[in-house]
Design an enzyme around this catalytic site. Structure first.
Site, PDB file in Angstrom:
ATOM      1  CD1 TRP A 183     100.390  98.133 -44.412  1.00  0.00           C
ATOM      2  CD2 TRP A 183      99.927  95.982 -44.814  1.00  0.00           C
ATOM      3  NE1 TRP A 183     101.225  97.383 -43.612  1.00  0.00           N
ATOM      4  CE2 TRP A 183     100.960  96.050 -43.846  1.00  0.00           C
ATOM      5  CE3 TRP A 183      99.483  94.730 -45.209  1.00  0.00           C
ATOM      6  CZ2 TRP A 183     101.543  94.917 -43.285  1.00  0.00           C
ATOM      7  CZ3 TRP A 183     100.061  93.588 -44.649  1.00  0.00           C
ATOM      8  CH2 TRP A 183     101.078  93.705 -43.703  1.00  0.00           C
ATOM      9  CG  ASP A 184      96.789  93.531 -48.718  1.00  0.00           C
ATOM     10  OD1 ASP A 184      96.212  94.479 -48.155  1.00  0.00           O
ATOM     11  OD2 ASP A 184      96.568  92.337 -48.456  1.00  0.00           O
ATOM     12  CB  THR A 185      99.568  97.021 -53.434  1.00  0.00           C
ATOM     13  OG1 THR A 185      98.335  96.430 -53.827  1.00  0.00           O
ATOM     14  CG2 THR A 185     100.388  97.352 -54.676  1.00  0.00           C
TER      15      THR A 185
END
Length: 632
Positions: free
Chosen positions: A212-214
């Protein structure tokens, strides 16, 4: 825990979460810090208090809040977070009974947050909190839309153990290569994003776990938002919750998925797809000339008995009303009653579309036809199509598995393989493989059907026993949709039996068509061998057509059919290929003739139908509101 009284209860109820917070004026909140927490009973209280004290050094009181996004914890974290939300002003607690995943928990908390600047970082405080002011102010002052800490900036490289540093460098390098971000560190748990940017991109972020961060960073860059990366002091604390094998492989699959969606899919127009499909067929034909004598194939086709070929066409024609009957029963379970004649015509049109357009675009055509001519909504049209495809797949898989087991049980497969390879040991191995594949195929069908007949979610429970990463979540989702499509019909035993029996009849007629065509080539096979070989060849040939590489699966069906006939009989490859070509040609000719007649009768334009469904996704949801199309 009851929902908050500050206006975010709708979001909390929707997610099945609860949240509480000490008195705080939501209108005055500028910065919302979210702490994603899973089993953090030993650190969560200190983290919350440290966060509050750090924020107080550069923000005025009442302008910030801290949200503990507690994600299905199994320890005392929920109790601690609940207590803190009551004791400390500006602290809120969001609880989920089920694991949402790191990304899922952050999304729910951000959606309910009050601030215009949204911040999150890992609860172990591995990143030095002296950088928090820079993180917040970078976004709050408008310097950038997204800010992210980095452990890999030149001159400021974190001291990480090799078992964590090497995979991290490999991962970040792969992301830069495929997704062209230019960032050094995508996974550092120290990020901030503006409300405007989050609202614009979060619906496009599909992953709910570690990737999700990426994906958030990638989608922000592709959406034209400014992303700033700045160096931070970082010190590892405790063991990472990322499984270096399971989760890294899962995130690798997500890199490929995102690359495909952003870099490849937008370039795959209908014209490009058609050109690529034609090129694949041409290359396959060119390659096959090295192994096949096409003059012999043509000679075999020319010598085929035209009476038997005509009889095969007649048998195939009879199967089409059965398709309409089955589609009627499927739609009836969804609450729609239509005539068999109209539905048969709709199927003719859609299957003709699959022969003309690549990537099975004809499937969407049927949803268009039943919507435009009978008012059946797109979601119901796509659901009925999915259920029909599932029954087709179950039927041909069961047929192939049954024939394999039959060959293995009678020993005929060993005899055939021995006559072809001249090696008895190979025959015994083939018997074992055949029994295994057949048993797995039948067991899979039985398992899926039994799961579809119950209300319990067996699929996700089974998959998550082995893994809970993003890739496992994706696989579970695909299997759930597969079972769900059967469940639409499987809930009614009579309807399930009726649709299943009709599916079996449809494919029996399909096999009979192939058997008549193969018999037209005078193969010299016994009736039992002829029928069993055709059952297996047709099943595997149609399974090959599932790959949307060429319009109508042309080439794929012939190749699979030929390989099976040659492998299971002493027939030559030129004769088997000739029979496969004629079999597929007969079926496609009946389809095209029926499609033309149906288009004239229903007043439907195939090209218009494809254009009208381009903005409709696989769930039948229109991307834009469009008026009911007029008859073409």
């Amino acid at each position: 825990m009851s929902g908050p009284a500050d206006g975010s209860d709708a979001v909390a109820e929707q997610a099945g979460d609860t949240a509480e917070g000490a008195t705080l004026d939501p209108a005055g909140v500028e910065v919302s810090v979210v702490l994603p927490a899973y089993n953090e009973e030993n650190t969560i209280e200190e983290t919350v208090r440290t966060t509050l004290s750090t924020l107080a050094t550069f923000l005025k009181p009442g302008s910030y809040e801290v949200i503990v996004a507690e994600d299905g914890c199994e320890d005392r974290t929920p109790d601690i977070a609940d207590r803190l939300s009551k004791e400390l002003p500006g602290v809120r607690h969001f609880h989920s009974d089920e694991r949402l995943g790191r990304g899922g928990a952050l999304e729910e908390a951000f959606s309910a947050a009050h601030g215009e600047t949204l911040v999150y970082f890992d609860t172990d405080l591995a990143t030095d909190m002296k950088h928090l002011a820079e993180l917040v102010d970078t976004v709050r002052t408008g310097e950038a839309d997204v800010a992210t800490g980095s452990r890999w900036m030149p001159g400021k490289v974190a001291d990480r153990p090799a078992k964590r540093g090497v995979p991290s460098k490999g991962y970040n390098g792969t992301v830069r290569l495929f997704l062209r971000t230019g960032l050094r560190d995508h996974q550092c748990g120290f990020k901030a994003i503006s409300r405007e940017a989050f609202d614009a991109i979060h619906d496009d972020v599909e992953d709910r776990h570690w990737f999700w961060d990426t994906e958030l960073l990638v989608r922000a860059q592709r959406g034209g938002f400014r992303v700033k990366e700045f160096p931070v002091d970082w010190e590892p604390k405790g063991d990472s919750k990322v499984d270096l094998v399971r989760d890294v492989l899962g995130m690798g699959s997500q890199i490929i998925r995102t690359w495909w969606q952003l870099s490849v899919q937008p370039r795959i127009t209908r014209r490009v797809s058609l050109a690529a499909s034609v090129l694949l067929v041409v290359l396959a034909l060119a390659f096959s000339t090295q192994y096949l004598d096409f003059s012999a194939v043509a000679a075999n086709i020319g010598a085929a008995d035209p009476v038997l070929v005509a009889a095969a066409a007649a048998v195939y024609v009879v199967s089409w009303p059965l398709r309409g009957l089955r589609y009627r029963d499927i739609l009836a379970e969804l609450g729609f009653t239509e005539r068999i004649g109209f539905l048969t015509g709709a199927i003719f049109v859609s299957q003709t579309g699959n022969l003309v357009f690549p990537a099975r675009a004809g499937d969407a055509v049927r949803a268009y036809v039943v919507k435009a001519r009978r008012g059946i909504p797109y979601p119901s049209g796509f659901a009925s199509l999915a259920a029909e495809r599932v029954f087709d797949l179950l039927t041909i898989t069961a047929l192939a598995g049954a024939v394999l087991l039959g060959y293995a049980a009678t020993g005929q497969l060993a005899v055939v393989v021995e006559s072809v390879t001249g090696a008895p040991e190979s025959g015994r191995i083939a018997v074992f493989v055949a029994m295994f594949v057949g048993a797995v195929a039948i067991a899979a069908v039985v398992g899926i059907v039994l799961s579809a007949r119950t209300d319990r979610n067996h699929v996700r429970a089974l998959v998550t026993r082995f893994s809970s990463d993003s890739y496992a979540d994706f696989v579970a989702g695909v299997l759930e949709r597969f079972v769900g499509d059967v469940q639409k019909i499987g809930g009614n035993p009579k309807a399930f039996t009726r649709v299943g029996a009709t599916s079996l009849l449809i494919w029996t007629f399909d096999v009979a068509t192939a058997a008549l065509v193969l018999q037209a080539f005078s193969p010299g096979l016994t009736p039992a061998t002829l029928i069993s070989v055709c059952f297996f060849a047709v099943s595997v040939g149609n399974l090959a057509k599932v790959l949307p590489l060429t319009p109508g699966g042309v080439g794929l069906y012939e190749a699979a059919f030929t390989l099976l006939v040659v492998g299971l009989t002493p027939l030559s490859s030129s004769l088997a290929l000739g029979a496969a070509i004629v079999d597929h040609a007969v079926k496609n000719a009946v389809t095209v003739v029926g499609g033309i007649i149906s288009m004239l009768a229903l007043n439907v334009s195939l090209t218009t139908a494809v254009e009208e469904t381009e903005d409709v996704d696989d769930e039948g949801v229109e991307e834009e509101s469009v008026e009911e199309p007029a008859a073409q």
